[in-house]
Write an enzyme that holds these catalytic residues in place. Sequence first.
Site, PDB file in Angstrom:
ATOM      1  N   ASP A 333       0.759  -1.195  -0.299  1.00 35.45           N
ATOM      2  CA  ASP A 333      -0.054   0.050  -0.016  1.00 35.45           C
ATOM      3  C   ASP A 333       0.875   1.297  -0.028  1.00 35.45           C
ATOM      4  O   ASP A 333       0.641   2.228  -0.642  1.00 35.45           O
ATOM      5  CB  ASP A 333      -1.070  -0.141   1.214  1.00 35.45           C
ATOM      6  CG  ASP A 333      -2.091   0.649   0.919  1.00 35.45           C
ATOM      7  OD1 ASP A 333      -2.634   0.546  -0.423  1.00 35.45           O
ATOM      8  OD2 ASP A 333      -2.980   0.855   1.890  1.00 35.45           O
ATOM      9  N   ASP A 376      -9.317  -2.032   2.094  1.00 32.68           N
ATOM     10  CA  ASP A 376      -9.124  -1.697   3.502  1.00 32.68           C
ATOM     11  C   ASP A 376     -10.217  -2.096   4.383  1.00 32.68           C
ATOM     12  O   ASP A 376      -9.990  -1.621   5.623  1.00 32.68           O
ATOM     13  CB  ASP A 376      -9.350   0.006   3.280  1.00 32.68           C
ATOM     14  CG  ASP A 376      -8.001   0.469   2.746  1.00 32.68           C
ATOM     15  OD1 ASP A 376      -6.834  -0.318   2.333  1.00 32.68           O
ATOM     16  OD2 ASP A 376      -8.297   1.417   1.866  1.00 32.68           O
TER      17      ASP A 376
END
Length: 600
Positions: A333, A376
């Site tokens: 990420d 997420d």
Amino acid sequence: MSEAQSAVDAIAIASNPTNSSSILSFSWADQLAVAVPHILYANTTSVSPYLVQTSLFLAIATVCILIGSHSTVSKPRNAALPLSDVENPSYDPTDNDESKYLITSPESLKLAILQLDSIKIQHVVAFPFVTAATLFGLHRAIHYLSAEQINYWLNVHFMLVSFVAVYRNSNVMLNRFTRRFSKLFGKDSTIFFERYKLTLSTNRELPLGPIQHIDSDKLVEETKKDDTWLYKLRKYLKDQGFSVIGAPAIASDEYHGLVFDLKPLILLPLSLGSMYLFYLHNPILNSSYGQPDINWLILDFMLANMAAFAIGCLKFPNFKFMAILLGGLFLYDIYFVFQSNIMMEVATKVNAPIKILIPQQPQGFKVPMSLLGLGDIVIPGVLASLSLRFDLFNYHEDHPLAYHHLTRYPRPYFKTTVASYLIGLSLTFVVLHKTGNGQPALLYIVPSMFVGISLLATIRGEMSKLLSFDETIKEFDEKNYDNIGQDDESDSDYNFSGDDSLDEWIDRVEEDRNEDATDIDEFLKQAPKTLPRVVYTFNSDSESDEEDDTYIIGEEEESDIEDLEDLEAVDELLVVEESELILIKKDLKKEVREVYSDEE
């Protein structure tokens, strides 16, 4: 709905006073999608719009994690079977569902032996690399293929998978509701959805047509007669040439067996209806849809179901695997947000349903959107589901009881994990608001969750227990059992030894019989299917010894007992129909209730 309709009317007039019917001509779903943002941000003078937006993200993420995590819960390894405690007020037939520790078919046996569906270390290590490769693939595809084609097929794929997601999540919620609501009436969930067994087997003895057991006790009760009348009825049927044949037990020649209920009558229309709404309000799939973008309410509903479904499917077996996965995705990420523009380019050019949309404060007719990536929610949710199962395992370590869904147990690790996730996600939005730049959510979520779980385990002194927890089932290896002889399960265990007391020998035999009543199984296979009933007589072995409770069991054909006077020749008589042998078999499999002492 009146408040929403009033908001729609006000928006229609404000946006286009000369033609206020433009919005009013929208479908009910589109009108709702327009009205909800104006309702949410109606009181921005007292509540910050940013707080409203953040609260919506947190609420959606929490619901997804709660549903997805609880869908992974079933009987753990250290809990007894629910069927061993059916008298418990918390028992429900759904307690037996979806447990990997119940083998119900040759296919499930193969999975148990080979463990083909288990997550292994190589899968965990490969996960971040596969994710990166997928992102690279999409990035290259938008340069060589038409964006319209990519978006179309991604949306088709999502729509098809969403059918399964909505079905499974709805089933989870419906089970939870029926379990809890039925207990208010002292019943179980079968008062709403009875369970049925459908079987297919070969049979060369029975006539064509329906076969159903005739319950003699129920017959006596309905006719308000007595057992003497029932005996006379049997004699009459025999004299007239009738033969009563009950439904036979399903033996080894059964091809397939299926236990089902009628919940699909509700779940199928709901899942198909959700698919249709997604298609109808999606301009990529439906060219006749009059809006430029997909209806955000329908999209969020489908994405929330997809997130919960993904959490339910990704059942990581231990915290070590989760640490490796979160560490890898943490670096993934950070790199693709701060060190590369690939993720941003794919996110802006590929219109795929992978982002939760939350409306910002409306600007007249236009409503800008904020987004949260599905990953997420899913990845932290997988850790939360593992924590929930760890709490359940801990409970059954201290309470070796049968598993029931309705049994309440402490959930400190699950609550801490969810709370840590919400703190990390909130911190993401705070930094986003301060900087105005997109943030990798896992950069804040992963450390927050690691700190929360580690701190709780340290305070409770359970760090080693946390790290050693593992749901992995080892693959079957014959070499591990080479030193076990075949005589271990032979009939030699039933031989009476002079070293044992009589009740010790009885106790051992009863325990073995409870574990595997193969003698009854074999008898059922060999017994003639067309024999209506057998008479068992129980005669006292010694009339002179009143203390002796030993009985000799003999067997006679019914024809040997001509009239009721013959009943005086036996102490007790039992007429056993073939279907009643099943009840005997079940009784033999029950736990030993009482063991007599030597004195007794």
